[in-house]
Design a protein around this motif. Structure first.
Motif, PDB file in Angstrom:
ATOM      1  N   ARG A 236     -63.798  14.929 -78.031  1.00  0.00           N
ATOM      2  CA  ARG A 236     -64.594  14.528 -76.869  1.00  0.00           C
ATOM      3  C   ARG A 236     -65.107  15.710 -76.049  1.00  0.00           C
ATOM      4  O   ARG A 236     -66.083  15.587 -75.317  1.00  0.00           O
ATOM      5  N   GLU A 237     -64.449  16.870 -76.155  1.00  0.00           N
ATOM      6  CA  GLU A 237     -64.894  18.046 -75.411  1.00  0.00           C
ATOM      7  C   GLU A 237     -65.800  18.903 -76.292  1.00  0.00           C
ATOM      8  O   GLU A 237     -66.064  18.588 -77.451  1.00  0.00           O
ATOM      9  N   SER A 238     -66.261  20.024 -75.731  1.00  0.00           N
ATOM     10  CA  SER A 238     -67.235  20.865 -76.431  1.00  0.00           C
ATOM     11  C   SER A 238     -66.594  21.929 -77.310  1.00  0.00           C
ATOM     12  O   SER A 238     -67.306  22.696 -77.963  1.00  0.00           O
TER      13      SER A 238
ATOM     14  N   GLY B  52     -59.385  13.853 -82.407  1.00  0.00           N
ATOM     15  CA  GLY B  52     -58.813  14.953 -81.652  1.00  0.00           C
ATOM     16  C   GLY B  52     -58.832  16.268 -82.401  1.00  0.00           C
ATOM     17  O   GLY B  52     -58.381  16.346 -83.542  1.00  0.00           O
ATOM     18  N   ALA B  53     -59.364  17.322 -81.744  1.00  0.00           N
ATOM     19  CA  ALA B  53     -59.405  18.651 -82.340  1.00  0.00           C
ATOM     20  C   ALA B  53     -58.409  19.570 -81.654  1.00  0.00           C
ATOM     21  O   ALA B  53     -58.707  20.727 -81.344  1.00  0.00           O
ATOM     22  N   GLY B  54     -57.208  19.034 -81.415  1.00  0.00           N
ATOM     23  CA  GLY B  54     -56.103  19.866 -80.964  1.00  0.00           C
ATOM     24  C   GLY B  54     -55.392  20.441 -82.175  1.00  0.00           C
ATOM     25  O   GLY B  54     -55.892  20.367 -83.308  1.00  0.00           O
ATOM     26  N   PRO B  55     -54.202  21.007 -82.005  1.00  0.00           N
ATOM     27  CA  PRO B  55     -53.490  21.622 -83.130  1.00  0.00           C
ATOM     28  C   PRO B  55     -53.249  20.677 -84.300  1.00  0.00           C
ATOM     29  O   PRO B  55     -53.477  21.057 -85.454  1.00  0.00           O
ATOM     30  N   ALA B  56     -52.818  19.448 -84.039  1.00  0.00           N
ATOM     31  CA  ALA B  56     -52.523  18.519 -85.136  1.00  0.00           C
ATOM     32  C   ALA B  56     -53.796  18.079 -85.849  1.00  0.00           C
ATOM     33  O   ALA B  56     -53.833  17.985 -87.080  1.00  0.00           O
ATOM     34  N   GLY B  57     -54.855  17.799 -85.095  1.00  0.00           N
ATOM     35  CA  GLY B  57     -56.108  17.376 -85.702  1.00  0.00           C
ATOM     36  C   GLY B  57     -56.717  18.471 -86.561  1.00  0.00           C
ATOM     37  O   GLY B  57     -57.202  18.218 -87.676  1.00  0.00           O
TER      38      GLY B  57
ATOM     39  N   MET C  44     -54.048  30.263 -76.769  1.00  0.00           N
ATOM     40  CA  MET C  44     -54.014  29.133 -77.696  1.00  0.00           C
ATOM     41  C   MET C  44     -55.406  28.526 -77.847  1.00  0.00           C
ATOM     42  O   MET C  44     -55.831  28.168 -78.957  1.00  0.00           O
ATOM     43  N   VAL C  45     -56.162  28.426 -76.754  1.00  0.00           N
ATOM     44  CA  VAL C  45     -57.525  27.902 -76.821  1.00  0.00           C
ATOM     45  C   VAL C  45     -58.376  28.789 -77.726  1.00  0.00           C
ATOM     46  O   VAL C  45     -59.129  28.300 -78.585  1.00  0.00           O
ATOM     47  N   ARG C  46     -58.256  30.089 -77.549  1.00  0.00           N
ATOM     48  CA  ARG C  46     -59.024  31.040 -78.359  1.00  0.00           C
ATOM     49  C   ARG C  46     -58.625  30.950 -79.831  1.00  0.00           C
ATOM     50  O   ARG C  46     -59.467  30.976 -80.736  1.00  0.00           O
ATOM     51  N   TYR C  47     -57.329  30.823 -80.072  1.00  0.00           N
ATOM     52  CA  TYR C  47     -56.830  30.729 -81.444  1.00  0.00           C
ATOM     53  C   TYR C  47     -57.358  29.475 -82.145  1.00  0.00           C
ATOM     54  O   TYR C  47     -57.838  29.530 -83.283  1.00  0.00           O
ATOM     55  N   LEU C  48     -57.290  28.335 -81.475  1.00  0.00           N
ATOM     56  CA  LEU C  48     -57.747  27.083 -82.089  1.00  0.00           C
ATOM     57  C   LEU C  48     -59.250  27.107 -82.341  1.00  0.00           C
ATOM     58  O   LEU C  48     -59.725  26.575 -83.352  1.00  0.00           O
TER      59      LEU C  48
ATOM     60  N   SER D 245     -58.801  21.349 -76.064  1.00  0.00           N
ATOM     61  CA  SER D 245     -59.144  21.123 -74.654  1.00  0.00           C
ATOM     62  C   SER D 245     -57.913  20.892 -73.785  1.00  0.00           C
ATOM     63  O   SER D 245     -57.918  21.219 -72.596  1.00  0.00           O
ATOM     64  N   PHE D 246     -56.843  20.352 -74.356  1.00  0.00           N
ATOM     65  CA  PHE D 246     -55.621  20.133 -73.575  1.00  0.00           C
ATOM     66  C   PHE D 246     -55.132  21.454 -72.977  1.00  0.00           C
ATOM     67  O   PHE D 246     -54.693  21.513 -71.824  1.00  0.00           O
TER      68      PHE D 246
END
Length: 472
Positions: free
Chosen positions: A52-54, A28-33, A116-120, A58-59
């Motif tokens: 899994r997303e590009s 997972g490449a969300g905030p925690a990952g 948040m998407v842009r920041y990550l 992605s959340f």
């Protein structure tokens, strides 16, 4: 062994040997990952993040549905101390790059989810994090090996059948599976994850929302101005964050329906256990709520012939027919990709939502498997901020420090001071430390007084791995 057997054995050997191996795999490449990846990257470790997303985050491309985050973006505190300012910055991840503070990405107190998407995305790019995008891990199991760090390797298989191997598995997939309802007629219920967000689709309608949390109130807030009325139904009372001091409870920005309810303007809050209910659709396509046992005792099961409850569970407001019923009951962890040998769930009600983990965030069933981020909130559920970015950025750091000590012999960070600075050092930590401030009751400092040198020893923000050692 015949020739065919030798070929099979050789193929299996080559398959095992050809597995890409990493010391650390992050799911997972969300905030925690990304936060864990940043620590691993800075330490020069062998790691890979699977997303899994590009793109990262992605959340947040989908949720919250109405796009406003409830994590505050307090850009000004009157202080120049960066550590202190993180106490009131609920969105930034931890890094050495001052450009990667969320205040540079939004001026709004409650930012838009797209920020948040842009920041990550920038966080991953600027730090050069190793992320394999468009890689969906569909199965995780164990391969026992006495030479491995933890006595086994974790074997990951993606959607294309590619197999990966790692010594430590860090799961940061969040809570991504909508919590469903199971009662007669639940097939008529629309989910928060798919219901329309256009208020025009609700004009002049009677709407029933299942749930009393932020997603339910967020949904109600969006349609209050166009509906005939909105009823909200849950088995528990509404918990307001300003009263409970828990950030996951209903925030003031979402609770407009409480005004209309208290001012007797048709909208309503109802309480009942959902498992006892039933939903019946009439000939006009409208929905009626009754009790399950009344439906079971009626052979025709038509809306006109099934009686409404007339006992302690009766609620006169619910005798009206609804045009829409919407489920907003939160999320659970996706256990489906993990082999049973990993023993992530016990089957109890709480472990259906969260994996079974220790206070160190390590799985109770598999050494070397750690749960990070929102899915680790079982450690401090309703007690601290570990389910949210401003909390789990520090618990991820604690897990990284544990791994550095366990596998690389790197001691937990600490600072030595002369005994004459003991009091001032404690006062400074109390007034400035952000990790201890956000993760109260979970993280702590330990002061070690050297017997002969009389020097206090300050390990930074220890996690409560050994509660008997910690006094606060």
């Amino acid at each position: 062994m015949g020739p065919s057997g030798l070929l099979v054995a050789l193929a299996l050997h080559l398959a095992v040997c050809s597995r890409p191996h990493r010391d650390y795999c992050v799911l997972g490449a969300g905030p925690a990952g990304l936060q864990m990846a940043a620590f691993l990257h800075r330490a020069g470790r062998d790691y890979e993040v699977f997303e899994r997303e590009s793109a990262p985050g992605s959340f947040f491309t989908r949720y919250p549905r109405h796009r406003k985050l409830i994590s505050i973006n307090k850009r000004h505190t009157g202080k120049a101390n960066a550590e202190f300012n993180l106490r009131h910055d609920w969105n930034s991840l931890l890094s050495d790059d001052p450009h990667l503070l969320f205040r540079h990405y939004s001026q709004a107190y409650f930012p838009d989810a797209s920020d948040m998407v842009r920041y990550l995305g920038d966080f991953a790019r600027r730090l050069g994090l190793h992320v394999l995008y468009n890689t969906n891990i569909t199965h995780v199991t164990l391969d026992k090996d006495p030479q491995a760090w933890n006595g086994h390797y974790f074997i990951l298989t993606d959607q294309k059948g590619q197999v990966y191997q790692c010594s430590v598995l860090l799961v940061a997939t969040g809570l991504a599976v909508p919590k469903l309802v199971d009662f007669p007629g639940s097939e008529y219920v629309e989910g928060y994850e798919s219901v329309s967000v256009d208020p025009e689709d609700f004009v002049g309608q009677n709407v029933l929302i299942l749930g009393h949390g932020n997603s339910a109130f967020e949904t109600a807030e969006n349609i209050l101005g166009v509906t005939n009325f909105v009823h909200m139904l849950s088995r528990s009372r509404v918990r307001l964050s300003w009263a409970t001091h828990y950030v996951g409870d209903v925030r003031a920005i979402n609770n407009g329906l409480l005004d209309t309810y208290q001012l007797k303007s048709l909208d309503g809050l109802l309480e009942s256990d959902l498992e006892y209910l039933a939903l019946v659709k009439d000939s006009k396509g409208k929905f009626h709520v009754t009790l399950k046992f009344l439906l079971e005792n009626n052979s025709s099961q038509s809306a006109d012939s099934i009686p409404l409850p007339e006992d302690d569970n009766d609620n006169f407001a619910m005798r009206v027919a609804y045009d829409r019923v919407i489920r907003c009951l939160g999320w659970t962890f996706d256990f489906s990709i993990f082999d049973q040998s990993l023993r992530l769930s016990s089957g109890t009600e709480f472990s259906k939502k969260y994996p079974l983990i220790k206070a160190s965030y390590e799985s109770k069933g598999s050494r070397g498997l750690f749960i990070l981020g929102t899915a680790s909130h079982s450690v401090d559920y309703r007690k601290s901020a570990g389910g949210f970015i401003h909390g789990f950025r520090y618990t991820v750091r604690a897990v990284h420090r544990l791994l550095e000590h366990r596998h690389h012999g790197i001691p937990w960070p600490s600072t030595e001071y002369p005994i004459t600075q003991l009091t001032s050092s404690i006062i400074r930590r109390v007034n400035e430390a952000s990790g201890l401030y956000q993760m109260f009751s979970v993280l702590a400092d330990i002061i070690l007084l050297k017997e002969h040198q009389l020097l206090p020893h300050f390990p930074s923000s220890w996690n409560t791995l050994a509660p008997s050692m910690l006094s606060g």
